[in-house]
Design an enzyme around this catalytic site. Structure first.
Site, mmCIF file in Angstrom:
data_model
loop_
_atom_site.group_PDB
_atom_site.id
_atom_site.type_symbol
_atom_site.label_atom_id
_atom_site.label_comp_id
_atom_site.label_asym_id
_atom_site.label_seq_id
_atom_site.Cartn_x
_atom_site.Cartn_y
_atom_site.Cartn_z
ATOM 1 N N ASP A 1 0.793 -1.231 0.000
ATOM 2 C CA ASP A 1 0.000 0.000 0.000
ATOM 3 C C ASP A 1 0.822 1.277 0.000
ATOM 4 O OD1 ASP A 1 -2.599 -1.136 0.040
ATOM 5 O OD2 ASP A 1 -2.261 -1.741 2.116
ATOM 6 N N ASP B 1 -6.574 -4.357 -5.356
ATOM 7 C CA ASP B 1 -6.299 -3.002 -4.873
ATOM 8 C C ASP B 1 -4.938 -2.492 -5.339
ATOM 9 O OD1 ASP B 1 -7.686 -4.876 -3.258
ATOM 10 O OD2 ASP B 1 -7.885 -3.454 -1.634
HETATM 11 N N1 GLY Z 1 -7.258 -1.441 -0.017
HETATM 12 C C1 GLY Z 1 -8.111 -1.936 0.997
HETATM 13 C C2 GLY Z 1 -9.501 -1.537 0.813
HETATM 14 O O1 GLY Z 1 -9.907 -1.066 -0.228
HETATM 15 O O2 GLY Z 1 -10.245 -1.682 1.778
#
Ligand code: GLY
Length: 379
Positions: free
Chosen positions: A99, A161
């Site tokens: 992330d 994601d």
């Molecule tokens: N990237 C984690 C979410 O969208 O909750």
């Protein structure tokens, strides 16, 4: 060019004036925080709770959007404050996962783009190198999480994601003229084309690969209802993420993928414009997720900007429907509460549903500024 109709232009100007009033007040109260959600209308502070939390770039990003829009100094100062606070994560290292794009694109890359700050460039390059180091060469995917997040063996896990973290790699290549970062991003995106997008345009949340052989082992429902279901925020990470990969590379397959997911998404938008947390969830409990609506709108607007005059209308119309629904029924425009959107949901099987979530606010603002046409593009 989007060429909005006059009534839509007026609506955009009106929403931007409401955003400006809201952020003017909220930024006074939350100027030394990094919020994720609110409790009784008051922002929490992830600096005290979890500095490594993946959403910790969005408040800084909102401040950069506001600085770009208004030129008001305090927004830049708050953005700088949040960026400095994230240095602890780079030092700690172990709390960081894939992330890093969500964390350092809206903070350090934004700062560097707006001010040319070389310290910000260094932070963003550091984060890009961490992300590049997560490539599994045999499987051609970027590993999502480290083992400390779950009791499962996640060495072979990739999640949709991650499409939104790839722009950090594109930025690093564009900045350094070294193609390695973009090559890694495209390797992951190419793998995702095959492994995540289903024939009907819906997408998997989690795909597990054999980390030694690279073959697909299985898929998981992740934050959606169940395996094979259709977690809406995951659909939007794919929709917007492939569109951004197309913007950086010009690769037609990415545009086609974004459009395929968009068509699936648009076909499932309910008449009332409220997006559920999973398009394939049971009737009860029926959760919604305002964040998915806001992210989808960003992706749909980008598709509208990329396609021909006669094609764009369908994407623009869907984006406007989502955003106008949020404006009328899911935005808290009062200036004494810190959140903008209500009814965001973290995951179907999670206690944190129908709450405010900071990236819902961020993407709603980003989408509206896109419609205005003078957006600070951070991806
Ligand atoms: N990237 C984690 C979410 O969208 O909750």
């Amino acid at each position: 060019m989007l060429n909005l109709q006059t009534d839509d232009q007026i609506w955009v100007e009106n929403v931007i004036s409401k955003i400006t009033a809201k952020m003017g007040a909220v930024s006074e109260r939350s100027n030394s925080k990094i919020p994720y959600t609110t409790s009784n209308g008051e922002h929490d502070n992830q600096i005290e709770k979890d500095i490594n939390w993946w959403t910790n770039g969005f408040w800084g990003g909102m401040m950069w959007l506001m600085y770009h829009e208004t030129g008001t100094q305090k927004y830049k100062e708050i953005a700088n404050f949040t960026e400095d606070a994230l240095d602890a994560c780079l030092h700690q290292f172990y709390g960081l996962h894939h992330d890093v794009g969500f964390m350092w694109l809206p903070t350090s890359v934004a700062n560097y783009k707006v001010t040319g700050n070389l310290e910000s460039r260094k932070r963003a390059m550091h984060a890009a190198n961490l992300l590049a180091g997560r490539l599994n060469l045999v499987g051609g995917f970027i590993r999502a999480w480290n083992d400390d997040t779950t009791s499962e063996d996640t060495r072979g896990w990739a999640i949709v994601d991650c499409m939104m973290n790839l722009p950090l790699l594109y930025w690093a290549s564009e900045e350094t003229k070294d193609p390695r970062y973009a090559q890694i991003a495209m390797k992951h995106a190419d793998t995702a084309l095959d492994a995540f997008i289903r024939p009907d345009g819906s997408v998997n949340h989690i795909v597990e690969f054999d980390p030694f052989k690279g073959s697909v082992v299985r898929t998981y429902g992740g934050q959606g209802f169940e395996e094979g279901s259709s977690w809406t925020r995951g659909q939007t990470w794919a929709l917007y993420g492939f569109m951004i990969s197309y913007k950086h590379t010009g690769k037609q397959e990415y545009l086609q993928a974004a459009k395929r997911v968009a068509h699936y998404f648009m076909a499932n938008i309910p008449d009332n414009g409220i997006i559920p947390i999973d398009f394939r969830q049971p009737n009860e409990p029926a959760y919604e997720d305002s964040t998915a609506a806001a992210i989808a709108a960003c992706g749909l607007i980008e598709i509208a900007k990329a396609v021909g005059e006669y094609e764009k209308e369908v994407y623009l119309k869907a984006a406007l429907k989502l955003l106008k629904t949020l404006d009328v029924s899911r935005c808290d425009w009062t200036t004494d509460s810190d959140h903008l959107l209500i009814n965001g949901s973290a995951a179907y099987h999670h206690h944190d549903n129908h709450i405010s979530i900071i990236y819902g606010d961020y993407y709603f603002m980003e989408a509206v500024f896109k419609l205005k046409g003078n957006e600070l593009f951070l991806w």
